[in-house]
Design a protein around this motif. Structure first.
Motif, PDB file in Angstrom:
ATOM      1  N   SER A  59       0.822  -1.198   0.000  1.00 51.13           N
ATOM      2  CA  SER A  59       0.000   0.000   0.000  1.00 51.13           C
ATOM      3  C   SER A  59       0.860   1.254   0.000  1.00 51.13           C
ATOM      4  O   SER A  59       0.619   2.201  -0.754  1.00 51.13           O
ATOM      5  CB  SER A  59      -0.940   0.001   1.216  1.00 51.13           C
ATOM      6  OG  SER A  59      -1.682   1.198   1.263  1.00 51.13           O
ATOM      7  N   GLU A  60       1.891   1.252   0.841  1.00 50.96           N
ATOM      8  CA  GLU A  60       2.797   2.408   0.903  1.00 50.96           C
ATOM      9  C   GLU A  60       3.533   2.607  -0.424  1.00 50.96           C
ATOM     10  O   GLU A  60       3.750   3.740  -0.854  1.00 50.96           O
ATOM     11  CB  GLU A  60       3.789   2.251   2.057  1.00 50.96           C
ATOM     12  CG  GLU A  60       3.148   2.324   3.433  1.00 50.96           C
ATOM     13  CD  GLU A  60       2.456   3.654   3.712  1.00 50.96           C
ATOM     14  OE1 GLU A  60       2.903   4.699   3.188  1.00 50.96           O
ATOM     15  OE2 GLU A  60       1.464   3.643   4.456  1.00 50.96           O
ATOM     16  N   ASP A  94      -0.507   6.046  -6.875  1.00 45.68           N
ATOM     17  CA  ASP A  94      -1.625   5.173  -7.239  1.00 45.68           C
ATOM     18  C   ASP A  94      -2.474   4.921  -5.994  1.00 45.68           C
ATOM     19  O   ASP A  94      -2.364   3.878  -5.337  1.00 45.68           O
ATOM     20  CB  ASP A  94      -1.090   3.864  -7.814  1.00 45.68           C
ATOM     21  CG  ASP A  94      -2.195   2.956  -8.341  1.00 45.68           C
ATOM     22  OD1 ASP A  94      -3.387   3.220  -8.075  1.00 45.68           O
ATOM     23  OD2 ASP A  94      -1.849   1.956  -9.006  1.00 45.68           O
ATOM     24  N   HIS A  95      -3.320   5.890  -5.686  1.00 42.12           N
ATOM     25  CA  HIS A  95      -4.102   5.800  -4.452  1.00 42.12           C
ATOM     26  C   HIS A  95      -5.185   4.734  -4.521  1.00 42.12           C
ATOM     27  O   HIS A  95      -5.543   4.157  -3.497  1.00 42.12           O
ATOM     28  CB  HIS A  95      -4.683   7.171  -4.101  1.00 42.12           C
ATOM     29  CG  HIS A  95      -3.644   8.101  -3.570  1.00 42.12           C
ATOM     30  ND1 HIS A  95      -3.745   8.708  -2.359  1.00 42.12           N
ATOM     31  CD2 HIS A  95      -2.454   8.499  -4.079  1.00 42.12           C
ATOM     32  CE1 HIS A  95      -2.682   9.449  -2.139  1.00 42.12           C
ATOM     33  NE2 HIS A  95      -1.883   9.338  -3.176  1.00 42.12           N
ATOM     34  N   HIS A  96      -5.671   4.443  -5.701  1.00 46.60           N
ATOM     35  CA  HIS A  96      -6.685   3.391  -5.822  1.00 46.60           C
ATOM     36  C   HIS A  96      -6.130   2.047  -5.351  1.00 46.60           C
ATOM     37  O   HIS A  96      -6.719   1.383  -4.487  1.00 46.60           O
ATOM     38  CB  HIS A  96      -7.166   3.292  -7.270  1.00 46.60           C
ATOM     39  CG  HIS A  96      -8.069   2.127  -7.512  1.00 46.60           C
ATOM     40  ND1 HIS A  96      -9.367   2.093  -7.056  1.00 46.60           N
ATOM     41  CD2 HIS A  96      -7.848   0.941  -8.124  1.00 46.60           C
ATOM     42  CE1 HIS A  96      -9.922   0.931  -7.384  1.00 46.60           C
ATOM     43  NE2 HIS A  96      -9.027   0.215  -8.034  1.00 46.60           N
ATOM     44  N   HIS A  97      -4.984   1.665  -5.899  1.00 46.27           N
ATOM     45  CA  HIS A  97      -4.389   0.389  -5.482  1.00 46.27           C
ATOM     46  C   HIS A  97      -3.857   0.454  -4.051  1.00 46.27           C
ATOM     47  O   HIS A  97      -3.849  -0.555  -3.345  1.00 46.27           O
ATOM     48  CB  HIS A  97      -3.300  -0.050  -6.467  1.00 46.27           C
ATOM     49  CG  HIS A  97      -3.871  -0.589  -7.744  1.00 46.27           C
ATOM     50  ND1 HIS A  97      -3.836   0.105  -8.927  1.00 46.27           N
ATOM     51  CD2 HIS A  97      -4.517  -1.750  -8.004  1.00 46.27           C
ATOM     52  CE1 HIS A  97      -4.430  -0.600  -9.863  1.00 46.27           C
ATOM     53  NE2 HIS A  97      -4.857  -1.732  -9.336  1.00 46.27           N
ATOM     54  N   ALA A  98      -3.405   1.634  -3.625  1.00 49.53           N
ATOM     55  CA  ALA A  98      -2.957   1.787  -2.233  1.00 49.53           C
ATOM     56  C   ALA A  98      -4.118   1.492  -1.289  1.00 49.53           C
ATOM     57  O   ALA A  98      -3.944   0.789  -0.280  1.00 49.53           O
ATOM     58  CB  ALA A  98      -2.418   3.198  -2.001  1.00 49.53           C
ATOM     59  N   HIS A  99      -5.304   2.008  -1.599  1.00 53.56           N
ATOM     60  CA  HIS A  99      -6.483   1.733  -0.776  1.00 53.56           C
ATOM     61  C   HIS A  99      -6.846   0.254  -0.815  1.00 53.56           C
ATOM     62  O   HIS A  99      -7.179  -0.337   0.222  1.00 53.56           O
ATOM     63  CB  HIS A  99      -7.679   2.571  -1.234  1.00 53.56           C
ATOM     64  CG  HIS A  99      -7.689   3.956  -0.694  1.00 53.56           C
ATOM     65  ND1 HIS A  99      -8.200   4.271   0.541  1.00 53.56           N
ATOM     66  CD2 HIS A  99      -7.237   5.125  -1.213  1.00 53.56           C
ATOM     67  CE1 HIS A  99      -8.065   5.565   0.756  1.00 53.56           C
ATOM     68  NE2 HIS A  99      -7.479   6.110  -0.295  1.00 53.56           N
ATOM     69  N   GLN A 100      -6.782  -0.354  -1.982  1.00 53.35           N
ATOM     70  CA  GLN A 100      -7.102  -1.781  -2.090  1.00 53.35           C
ATOM     71  C   GLN A 100      -6.170  -2.617  -1.217  1.00 53.35           C
ATOM     72  O   GLN A 100      -6.624  -3.525  -0.513  1.00 53.35           O
ATOM     73  CB  GLN A 100      -6.999  -2.259  -3.539  1.00 53.35           C
ATOM     74  CG  GLN A 100      -8.169  -1.864  -4.391  1.00 53.35           C
ATOM     75  CD  GLN A 100      -8.074  -2.509  -5.760  1.00 53.35           C
ATOM     76  OE1 GLN A 100      -6.985  -2.649  -6.319  1.00 53.35           O
ATOM     77  NE2 GLN A 100      -9.213  -2.905  -6.294  1.00 53.35           N
ATOM     78  N   ALA A 101      -4.890  -2.322  -1.272  1.00 53.89           N
ATOM     79  CA  ALA A 101      -3.925  -3.085  -0.471  1.00 53.89           C
ATOM     80  C   ALA A 101      -4.146  -2.854   1.019  1.00 53.89           C
ATOM     81  O   ALA A 101      -4.089  -3.794   1.819  1.00 53.89           O
ATOM     82  CB  ALA A 101      -2.497  -2.711  -0.872  1.00 53.89           C
TER      83      ALA A 101
END
Length: 132
Positions: A36-37, A44-51
């Motif tokens: 996420s970090e 890439d905040h979308h994938h950061a949130h998913q992780a």
């Protein structure tokens, strides 16, 4: 839901994720927080949130996973989401273990929690107008 099903990783981060998994005794949350970090650092905040969400789902009592998610909400300018995530974690921790969150996450939330207790200027003005 398997971790690999929750995220579609680009090849570079996929390799990093599997390396992180190999280096930890907790094969879910810590690598997902790291991932996420890395996504956040790349913008890439979308994938950061998913992780981060996957990390919280993997280990709901792991505070660092919740801190990661709260930090993302704050970075995205979503203080209400950050407060909601913190309060959900706080409630879960109290119910499951009878504990309070650590100072680390509380310090992250302190400015928001302080401002939530103070009335807004318009609310204060309305209350004083009603007094005769």
């Amino acid at each position: 839901m398997a971790v690999d099903d929750a995220l579609t990783l680009d090849p570079e981060l996929d390799v990093d994720f599997h390396r992180a998994c190999a280096l930890t005794t907790d094969p879910g949350a810590l690598p997902l927080e790291t991932l996420s970090e890395r996504y956040r650092a790349r913008g890439d905040h979308h994938h950061a949130h998913q992780a981060a969400l996957a990390a919280v789902q993997t280990d709901p009592l792991r505070e660092s996973a919740h801190r990661t998610l709260v930090g993302l909400h704050l970075a995205d300018g979503n203080p209400a989401q950050a407060v909601h995530q913190y309060q959900s974690y706080r409630t879960l921790l109290r119910v499951e273990l009878g504990l309070e969150p650590s100072a680390h996450i509380h310090d992250l939330m302190r400015p928001l929690l302080r401002s939530a207790r103070q009335p807004t200027r318009s609310a204060a003005t309305r209350s004083t107008r009603g007094r005769g």
